[in-house]
Scaffold this motif. Structure first.
Motif, PDB file in Angstrom:
ATOM      1  N   LEU A 204      68.363  32.440  43.987  1.00 23.65           N
ATOM      2  CA  LEU A 204      67.618  31.300  43.448  1.00 23.65           C
ATOM      3  C   LEU A 204      66.762  30.664  44.555  1.00 23.65           C
ATOM      4  N   PRO A 205      65.565  30.198  44.206  1.00 24.07           N
ATOM      5  CA  PRO A 205      64.643  29.710  45.243  1.00 24.07           C
ATOM      6  C   PRO A 205      65.118  28.424  45.938  1.00 24.07           C
ATOM      7  N   ASP A 206      65.972  27.656  45.266  1.00 23.90           N
ATOM      8  CA  ASP A 206      66.386  26.371  45.834  1.00 23.90           C
ATOM      9  C   ASP A 206      67.841  26.395  46.304  1.00 23.90           C
ATOM     10  N   LEU A 207      68.339  27.601  46.580  1.00 24.28           N
ATOM     11  CA  LEU A 207      69.724  27.758  47.029  1.00 24.28           C
ATOM     12  C   LEU A 207      69.717  28.516  48.351  1.00 24.28           C
ATOM     13  N   LEU A 208      70.453  28.003  49.325  1.00 25.34           N
ATOM     14  CA  LEU A 208      70.591  28.708  50.596  1.00 25.34           C
ATOM     15  C   LEU A 208      72.084  28.924  50.815  1.00 25.34           C
ATOM     16  N   VAL A 209      72.498  30.177  50.930  1.00 23.99           N
ATOM     17  CA  VAL A 209      73.918  30.484  51.104  1.00 23.99           C
ATOM     18  C   VAL A 209      74.139  30.947  52.538  1.00 23.99           C
ATOM     19  N   LEU A 210      75.093  30.302  53.215  1.00 23.15           N
ATOM     20  CA  LEU A 210      75.417  30.693  54.591  1.00 23.15           C
ATOM     21  C   LEU A 210      76.733  31.448  54.590  1.00 23.15           C
ATOM     22  N   ARG A 211      76.737  32.589  55.237  1.00 23.57           N
ATOM     23  CA  ARG A 211      77.952  33.413  55.296  1.00 23.57           C
ATOM     24  C   ARG A 211      78.314  33.666  56.754  1.00 23.57           C
ATOM     25  N   SER A 212      79.624  33.793  56.984  1.00 24.55           N
ATOM     26  CA  SER A 212      80.141  34.057  58.328  1.00 24.55           C
ATOM     27  C   SER A 212      80.911  35.374  58.313  1.00 24.55           C
ATOM     28  N   LEU A 213      80.789  36.114  59.402  1.00 25.13           N
ATOM     29  CA  LEU A 213      81.624  37.317  59.548  1.00 25.13           C
ATOM     30  C   LEU A 213      82.684  37.105  60.621  1.00 25.13           C
ATOM     31  N   THR A 214      82.739  35.904  61.175  1.00 20.64           N
ATOM     32  CA  THR A 214      83.585  35.703  62.360  1.00 20.64           C
ATOM     33  C   THR A 214      85.060  35.536  62.026  1.00 20.64           C
ATOM     34  N   LYS A 215      85.346  35.011  60.837  1.00 20.11           N
ATOM     35  CA  LYS A 215      86.759  34.723  60.505  1.00 20.11           C
ATOM     36  C   LYS A 215      87.482  35.982  60.060  1.00 20.11           C
ATOM     37  N   THR A 216      86.922  36.599  59.015  1.00 16.09           N
ATOM     38  CA  THR A 216      87.567  37.782  58.437  1.00 16.09           C
ATOM     39  C   THR A 216      87.679  38.921  59.447  1.00 16.09           C
ATOM     40  N   TRP A 217      86.650  39.063  60.302  1.00 15.74           N
ATOM     41  CA  TRP A 217      86.635  40.198  61.220  1.00 15.74           C
ATOM     42  C   TRP A 217      87.083  39.831  62.626  1.00 15.74           C
ATOM     43  N   SER A 218      87.576  38.608  62.793  1.00 15.65           N
ATOM     44  CA  SER A 218      88.090  38.161  64.099  1.00 15.65           C
ATOM     45  C   SER A 218      87.043  38.395  65.193  1.00 15.65           C
ATOM     46  N   LEU A 219      85.848  37.883  64.924  1.00 15.11           N
ATOM     47  CA  LEU A 219      84.715  38.050  65.841  1.00 15.11           C
ATOM     48  C   LEU A 219      84.128  36.700  66.242  1.00 15.11           C
ATOM     49  N   ALA A 220      84.975  35.681  66.322  1.00 20.27           N
ATOM     50  CA  ALA A 220      84.440  34.343  66.600  1.00 20.27           C
ATOM     51  C   ALA A 220      83.707  34.301  67.939  1.00 20.27           C
ATOM     52  N   GLY A 221      84.158  35.128  68.879  1.00 17.15           N
ATOM     53  CA  GLY A 221      83.514  35.133  70.194  1.00 17.15           C
ATOM     54  C   GLY A 221      82.170  35.842  70.209  1.00 17.15           C
ATOM     55  N   LEU A 222      81.879  36.596  69.161  1.00 19.25           N
ATOM     56  CA  LEU A 222      80.609  37.340  69.130  1.00 19.25           C
ATOM     57  C   LEU A 222      79.505  36.558  68.433  1.00 19.25           C
ATOM     58  N   ARG A 223      79.867  35.697  67.446  1.00 21.33           N
ATOM     59  CA  ARG A 223      78.924  34.880  66.692  1.00 21.33           C
ATOM     60  C   ARG A 223      78.101  35.739  65.732  1.00 21.33           C
ATOM     61  N   VAL A 224      78.591  35.958  64.547  1.00 20.96           N
ATOM     62  CA  VAL A 224      77.880  36.777  63.562  1.00 20.96           C
ATOM     63  C   VAL A 224      77.960  36.183  62.157  1.00 20.96           C
ATOM     64  N   GLY A 225      76.825  36.153  61.507  1.00 19.86           N
ATOM     65  CA  GLY A 225      76.748  35.663  60.136  1.00 19.86           C
ATOM     66  C   GLY A 225      75.334  35.882  59.621  1.00 19.86           C
ATOM     67  N   TYR A 226      75.039  35.290  58.450  1.00 19.04           N
ATOM     68  CA  TYR A 226      73.687  35.439  57.907  1.00 19.04           C
ATOM     69  C   TYR A 226      73.464  34.398  56.823  1.00 19.04           C
ATOM     70  N   ALA A 227      72.177  34.188  56.546  1.00 20.26           N
ATOM     71  CA  ALA A 227      71.790  33.284  55.461  1.00 20.26           C
ATOM     72  C   ALA A 227      71.114  34.100  54.375  1.00 20.26           C
ATOM     73  N   LEU A 228      71.328  33.668  53.122  1.00 18.59           N
ATOM     74  CA  LEU A 228      70.685  34.307  51.972  1.00 18.59           C
ATOM     75  C   LEU A 228      69.896  33.230  51.243  1.00 18.59           C
ATOM     76  N   GLY A 229      68.607  33.447  51.103  1.00 20.02           N
ATOM     77  CA  GLY A 229      67.796  32.424  50.444  1.00 20.02           C
ATOM     78  C   GLY A 229      66.389  32.914  50.210  1.00 20.02           C
ATOM     79  N   ALA A 230      65.550  31.997  49.741  1.00 21.59           N
ATOM     80  CA  ALA A 230      64.159  32.354  49.450  1.00 21.59           C
ATOM     81  C   ALA A 230      63.422  32.643  50.756  1.00 21.59           C
ATOM     82  N   PRO A 231      62.538  33.647  50.753  1.00 21.92           N
ATOM     83  CA  PRO A 231      61.811  33.986  51.972  1.00 21.92           C
ATOM     84  C   PRO A 231      61.086  32.792  52.605  1.00 21.92           C
ATOM     85  N   THR A 232      60.531  31.907  51.795  1.00 24.90           N
ATOM     86  CA  THR A 232      59.797  30.759  52.364  1.00 24.90           C
ATOM     87  C   THR A 232      60.758  29.827  53.108  1.00 24.90           C
ATOM     88  N   VAL A 233      61.947  29.624  52.550  1.00 28.27           N
ATOM     89  CA  VAL A 233      62.947  28.758  53.205  1.00 28.27           C
ATOM     90  C   VAL A 233      63.415  29.418  54.506  1.00 28.27           C
TER      91      VAL A 233
END
Ligand SMILES: Cc1ncc(COP(=O)(O)O)c(C=O)c1O
Length: 354
Positions: A204-233
């Motif tokens: 959706l164009p007005d929704l930004l979802v932030l996801r983390s990979l650090t908890k499930t994969w025990s990678l807090a020291g590496l800093r990994v995640g991503y955002a899903l949203g509209a290209p303009t945002v």
């Protein structure tokens, strides 16, 4: 009239930026290395062996700058994992970086659903963005939220840290208004079996979802995640980032953790955690302690004296997360990670109640 939602003014434009000290407190401060750590929500003591191998295999490549091919492969992996177009993905150095980028959107008024993870508050307040804490009363249901009409940015966690409450997708979508961006922090969504309430693939164009990979994969020291949203945002968020925002190992980790086999492994782990959570919550309830109903890899509950209990547990070498640093909770709320060795924790708590 019901108490409904408390709306607390935290900062206003023009005022000197003020960051509430508790907003920069995180669970890692509670646990010394030799302690039994129930304060931090990292799934395992180290990343799985296959993932460590993937990362160590890339160490020689650190001589070069992060490659465009790795970047594109990571984008493709995330897009494939969530069924969204590749231009809807922005790679992040942990979900936290997504919050750190929010001031770039220059919101006029941010509404933060509380109690919640405090980094959005910390970065928005430090940037002088006017913000309101919209405090949900127990049992912390989103339906009770009264959001200021003027809020053009709303941040909500799902499931929410620290309460563990998992909001229905419909309630989250109900926060949408013309001219508003809703940011959903799904840092713990992959710890809920099958992610029934996730909006990661909504597109959706007005929704930004932030996801983390650090908890499930025990990678807090590496800093990994991503955002899903509209290209303009995403373009506005990324406009002022450094040229190589993620390193080669971070890109490799994202590619690895978004592959179908990894997603299946995470889902299986989530199912195990969910069973352990039910056991832990039932054991705490059996001690007469009110437990917040939720679905997350942690449990929040209330003790008669939280300060004394934390001191008692510390003497046993057990670290738990204090909750008085979260807007809307009290010194008697405690949060603990769901772990297989929960009986040790519950026995120590029972001892502390005597
Ligand atoms: C609810 C929530 N969101 C986001 C984050 C950020 O996660 P990371 O930056 O490690 O990916 C955390 C970390 O504790 C969290 O608890």
């Amino acid at each position: 009239m019901s108490p409904a939602t408390t709306v607390l003014t935290v900062s206003d434009r023009g005022a000197e930026p003020q960051v509430r000290p508790g907003s920069r407190y995180h669970g890692d401060r509670a646990a010394a290395p030799e302690m039994l750590d129930f304060a931090v929500n990292i799934r395992n003591a180290q990343p799985p062996a296959w993932l460590l191998r993937r990362l160590t295999d890339r160490l020689p490549d650190l001589a070069g700058y992060p490659s465009g091919a790795d970047h594109d492969a990571a984008i493709a992996a995330v897009a494939g994992r969530h069924g969204v177009p590749e231009d809807h993905v922005l790679l992040l150095a942990g979900g936290s970086e997504g919050f750190a980028l929010l001031p770039a959107l220059r919101p006029a008024l941010a509404a933060l659903i509380a109690p919640s993870f405090t980094e959005p508050e910390a970065v928005l307040a430090a940037a002088g963005i006017p913000l309101r804490q919209v405090v949900l009363p127990p049992p912390f249901r989103l339906g009770d939220a009264v959001i200021p009409d003027a809020a053009d940015l709303v941040v909500v966690g799902n499931p929410t840290n620290p309460t563990g409450v998992l909001h229905p997708r419909g309630s989250v979508l109900g926060l949408r208004r013309p001219g508003r961006l809703v940011v959903v922090d799904e840092a713990f969504a992959d710890a809920v079996p099958d992610e029934p309430e996730s909006l990661a693939g909504a597109g959706l164009p007005d929704l930004l979802v932030l996801r983390s990979l650090t908890k499930t994969w025990s990678l807090a020291g590496l800093r990994v995640g991503y955002a899903l949203g509209a290209p303009t945002v995403l373009a506005r968020l990324a406009a002022a980032r450094p040229h190589w925002p993620l390193g080669t190992l971070q890109l490799e980790a994202i590619i690895a953790c978004c592959a179908p086999e990894a997603v299946a492994q995470a889902r299986a782990g989530a199912t195990v955690l969910s069973g352990l959570r039910s056991q832990l919550a039932a054991a705490l309830s059996a001690l007469g302690l009110p437990v917040v109903a939720g679905q997350a890899p942690f449990v929040t509950f209330v003790v008669p004296d939280g300060v004394l209990m934390r001191k008692h547990l510390r003497a046993y070498g057990i670290a738990v997360r204090r909750c008085d640093t979260f807007v809307g909770l009290t010194p008697n709320h405690l949060r603990v990670a769901v772990r297989a060795d929960w009986p040790v924790l519950v026995a120590a708590i029972a001892e502390g109640l005597r």
